[in-house]
Design a protein around this motif. Structure first.
Motif, mmCIF file in Angstrom:
data_model
loop_
_atom_site.group_PDB
_atom_site.id
_atom_site.type_symbol
_atom_site.label_atom_id
_atom_site.label_comp_id
_atom_site.label_asym_id
_atom_site.label_seq_id
_atom_site.Cartn_x
_atom_site.Cartn_y
_atom_site.Cartn_z
ATOM 1 N N MET A 1 8.239 -12.735 22.286
ATOM 2 C CA MET A 1 7.077 -13.536 21.890
ATOM 3 C C MET A 1 7.428 -14.286 20.610
ATOM 4 N N ALA A 2 7.036 -15.537 20.532
ATOM 5 C CA ALA A 2 7.262 -16.294 19.300
ATOM 6 C C ALA A 2 6.370 -15.757 18.183
ATOM 7 N N ASP A 3 6.730 -16.096 16.951
ATOM 8 C CA ASP A 3 5.902 -15.779 15.784
ATOM 9 C C ASP A 3 5.603 -14.284 15.696
ATOM 10 N N SER A 4 6.664 -13.515 15.622
ATOM 11 C CA SER A 4 6.547 -12.059 15.613
ATOM 12 C C SER A 4 7.099 -11.518 14.295
ATOM 13 N N PHE A 5 6.534 -10.387 13.837
ATOM 14 C CA PHE A 5 6.909 -9.870 12.524
ATOM 15 C C PHE A 5 7.205 -8.379 12.533
ATOM 16 N N SER A 6 8.134 -7.988 11.626
ATOM 17 C CA SER A 6 8.247 -6.603 11.192
ATOM 18 C C SER A 6 7.480 -6.504 9.879
ATOM 19 N N LEU A 7 7.138 -5.274 9.479
ATOM 20 C CA LEU A 7 6.319 -5.103 8.278
ATOM 21 C C LEU A 7 7.030 -4.207 7.265
ATOM 22 N N ALA A 8 6.936 -4.615 5.992
ATOM 23 C CA ALA A 8 7.320 -3.697 4.916
ATOM 24 C C ALA A 8 6.018 -3.308 4.228
ATOM 25 N N ILE A 9 5.648 -2.043 4.350
ATOM 26 C CA ILE A 9 4.351 -1.580 3.849
ATOM 27 C C ILE A 9 4.590 -0.749 2.593
ATOM 28 N N THR A 10 4.181 -1.283 1.456
ATOM 29 C CA THR A 10 4.377 -0.558 0.204
ATOM 30 C C THR A 10 3.138 0.269 -0.099
ATOM 31 N N THR A 11 3.353 1.560 -0.346
ATOM 32 C CA THR A 11 2.255 2.494 -0.578
ATOM 33 C C THR A 11 2.579 3.301 -1.836
ATOM 34 N N PRO A 12 1.620 4.055 -2.359
ATOM 35 C CA PRO A 12 1.892 4.846 -3.560
ATOM 36 C C PRO A 12 3.021 5.868 -3.391
ATOM 37 N N VAL A 13 3.333 6.281 -2.142
ATOM 38 C CA VAL A 13 4.407 7.266 -1.991
ATOM 39 C C VAL A 13 5.755 6.627 -1.674
ATOM 40 N N GLY A 14 5.778 5.340 -1.434
ATOM 41 C CA GLY A 14 7.033 4.670 -1.119
ATOM 42 C C GLY A 14 6.825 3.564 -0.095
ATOM 43 N N THR A 15 7.938 2.952 0.304
ATOM 44 C CA THR A 15 7.863 1.841 1.248
ATOM 45 C C THR A 15 8.184 2.321 2.660
ATOM 46 N N VAL A 16 7.348 1.859 3.587
ATOM 47 C CA VAL A 16 7.552 2.175 4.995
ATOM 48 C C VAL A 16 7.916 0.881 5.711
ATOM 49 N N ILE A 17 8.961 0.911 6.532
ATOM 50 C CA ILE A 17 9.265 -0.250 7.381
ATOM 51 C C ILE A 17 8.734 0.054 8.782
#
Ligand SMILES: [Zn+2]
Ligand SMILES: [Zn+2]
Length: 662
Positions: free
Chosen positions: A147-163
């Motif tokens: 699918m066009a226009d698709s993303f992965s996410l880097a989620i920054t939280t108080p305990v660390g970053t989740v990909i």
């Protein structure tokens, strides 16, 4: 452990998408904030009669809706956005951040559902960072997928970053030129990634996933060599594939006719937003396309999964008003069946071949590649992000297990990996990953209106109808507990070797049994007047009894509907045949009730007197079997009030039994 449990943690709770492909819905939770990532739907499996879509159970979100701060959408596939419009009817989502194409497709669904005013849609661009609640900040990292226009996410939280990878593969020559922003993944990998949640769809497949472009020459060869019309089916949402097919039509001098609502909608949206470039005059309305020579025609349509109502399936059954298959047609399946759809796909292919078309399908043809990375893509993701903890998602159980092995081969210790199920809670702290107390998860089945919920009971009844048919029975019972007329039994869709008279006899026996053994409990004599009878209870008891008997004697389990017509007290009793005929043997054909029976069936069926006769004919060779099988059991069982302890009780029976008991 107890100290640790008191530390605040990030809770990640998938409500769908695990141990399955579909309905991806993930909850991120920290403190008082809830952030959702995607909310998809799944399609029904075989046996889910009349079910249109499958949604995750969202009780947890309904209960905690005050804490929902917003939603992130990774891309526009149905298994990621298909549930949103439905959920908005049930709980609030203050804001939804997502890619332009996905939100454009979501807008259509929300308009249709009348929930446009329930949320705010915020379009994001690559590398945009959005804040959700107090505790989450999310960067959108451009990835590559079908699918066009698709993303992965880097989620920054108080305990660390989740990909959170979303759906991805590494395609270095994407059709739209939008390459995977691997530099960003590497950036987070350098900074330190606490946990990676990664797409497991193709974890069993070795190697790298071929680029989407690789299907271009193969499709080109089939299209250019076709003598007659070209008919292609693919997912409408496979934007890159559709774009290539349009390009190939132009290149080969063919005009394009579109069939299927989603194909028309998605192409219109994608062209409007610039994700597909094709001149207007490439398209010809389907009604006019017959006027073109076959060699200048390409039909692009839905139905790659054999969905019964999709254009290609209808064409294969000769039921399409505008398109009929010709011998000279070349039909190309540019998609592979989703597990579970294989049978309907091969049936469609068979029907099309029988109509004389040349059908191109299958792996060897190079006309389809997956949108999900293979093992080497998954390794590259692990190498770039270097996560401390790892959770495989988006896949069936064996895929999750396989993906976890890949992660271990890349140096992630086994104890740092969690394989979870829908409703499981991943608790993440800077130095630990644990499974918390699970939340309620399950499925909600929607019918075609997408409003009616098909619950487990309804589904079970539909399965019974489909598998074993239905028996209706009318019993006339007086308010003083006497069978006042012979029961009328009617069969629809029931295949049985049993004599219709035998069924009537069994019905009589069950009624008699209930009147003798249950009447006391089911009727309350409130002093002199007519007794207060629990007619529903009487019906239930008769249904249960007849169901048990049919299962035992005939090994069928039709849906049984008993209607009781109350007669006034004092109505003379119908004596029945039950006493005259021993229960352990088949009813003699010229038995006492024979004439009465025949007359009743004739009257009941009106002009359709053929059914009893047909049953008689078909039963001839098998009747003995029934008699032998039936011989030992019935009489004692029917006379024993302890039938509650019957070991094999179906779902419906069990429910009814407990209802009757309570
Ligand atoms: Zn996808
Ligand atoms: Zn997906």
């Amino acid at each position: 452990m107890t100290n640790q449990a008191k530390q605040p943690c990030l809770r990640v709770i998938p409500l769908g998408g695990l141990h399955e492909i579909g309905k991806n819905t993930c909850v991120f939770e920290y403190g008082d904030d809830i952030m959702l990532v995607d909310a998809g739907l799944a399609f029904p499996s075989d046996g889910m009669h009349g079910v249109n879509v499958v949604m995750p159970d969202t009780s947890y979100l309904k209960e905690n809706q005050k804490r929902i701060r917003g939603m992130i959408v990774t891309h526009g596939h149905e298994d990621h956005i298909g549930g949103i419009a439905h959920h908005l009817k049930n709980f609030n989502i203050p804001v939804i951040h997502g890619p332009r194409l996905a939100l454009a497709m979501l807008t259509g669904k929300m308009e249709e559902a009348g929930v446009m005013d329930r949320t705010i849609l915020q379009t994001v661009a690559p590398r945009d960072v959005v804040k959700v609640g107090q505790h989450f900040s999310v960067e959108f990292i451009r990835n590559t997928h079908s699918m066009a226009d698709s993303f992965s996410l880097a989620i920054t939280t108080p305990v660390g970053t989740v990909i959170f990878t979303g759906d991805f593969k590494f395609d270095h020559t994407p059709v739209d030129g939008e390459t995977f922003d691997m530099a960003r993944l590497a950036h987070y990998g350098e900074q330190g990634v606490l946990c990676l949640f990664s797409d497991s769809t193709n974890s069993e497949v070795p190697g790298f996933c071929p680029p989407e472009r690789s299907v271009f020459p193969c499709l080109d060869r089939h299209i250019s060599q076709a003598e007659g019309r070209v008919i292609i089916t693919t997912f409408a949402s496979s934007i890159h594939r559709v774009a290539m097919i349009l390009e190939l039509a132009l290149k080969n001098g063919r005009k394009v006719g579109l069939l299927g609502r989603s194909m028309l909608n998605v192409i219109a949206k994608a062209r409007e937003l610039g994700y597909m470039r094709a001149p207007d005059d490439l398209f010809v309305p389907i009604k006019q396309i017959r006027d073109l020579p076959d060699r200048e025609t390409l039909l692009l349509m839905t139905g790659s999964q054999g969905e019964p109502l999709a254009a290609l399936s209808r064409i294969s059954r000769g039921e399409h008003p505008q398109v009929q298959v010709k011998n000279s047609d070349t039909i190309i399946f540019s998609a592979s069946p989703i597990p579970g759809n294989t049978i309907s796909v091969v049936n469609t292919i068979d029907r099309l071949m029988m109509l004389g078309a040349k059908v191109v399908y299958g792996k060897g043809e190079g006309i389809h590649v997956s949108g999900h990375g293979f093992q080497e893509d998954q390794k590259l993701m692990l190498a770039l992000t270097k996560p401390k903890y790892f959770v495989p998602v988006h896949g069936e159980h064996r895929m999750l297990v396989c993906h976890s092995k890949t992660a271990q081969s890349m140096g992630v210790p086994a104890e740092n990996i969690l394989i979870i199920d829908n409703g499981d809670v991943v608790e993440l702290r800077p130095d630990s990953i644990n499974k918390g107390e699970p939340v309620k998860a399950g499925i909600e089945l929607l019918d075609a209106s997408r409003n009616g919920i098909v619950d487990a009971r309804v589904l079970k009844e539909r399965q019974q109808l489909a598998d074993d048919g239905v028996i209706t029975m009318l019993a006339v019972i007086s308010t003083d507990g006497v069978m006042a007329a012979p029961p009328r039994v009617n069969l629809r869709g029931v295949v049985t070797a049993a004599d219709p008279r035998k069924l009537s006899l069994w019905a009589e026996r069950e009624i008699t049994w209930v009147l003798e053994n249950r009447w006391q409990q089911l009727s309350r004599n409130s002093g002199g007047k007519a007794p207060d009878v629990d007619w529903m209870g009487v019906q239930r008891e008769i249904e249960i009894g007849l169901q048990r008997r049919l299962r035992r004697e005939l090994q069928v389990e039709p849906l049984i509907i008993c209607l009781v017509q109350p007669a006034p007290g004092g109505t003379p009793a119908y004596k029945g045949r039950a006493d005259a005929e021993p229960d352990t043997r088949p009813a003699p054909r010229a038995g006492r009730g024979g004439g009465r029976d025949g007359g009743r069936d004739g009257g009941r069926d009106g002009g359709r007197g053929e059914r009893p006769e047909r049953v008689e004919r078909s039963q001839q060779p098998r009747r003995e079997l029934v008699a032998v099988g039936a011989a030992p059991a019935p009489a004692p069982a029917a006379a024993t009030p302890a039938r509650v302890e019957e070991p094999e009780i179906s779902g419906r029976t069990r429910r009814r039994r407990s209802a009757a008991a309570s």
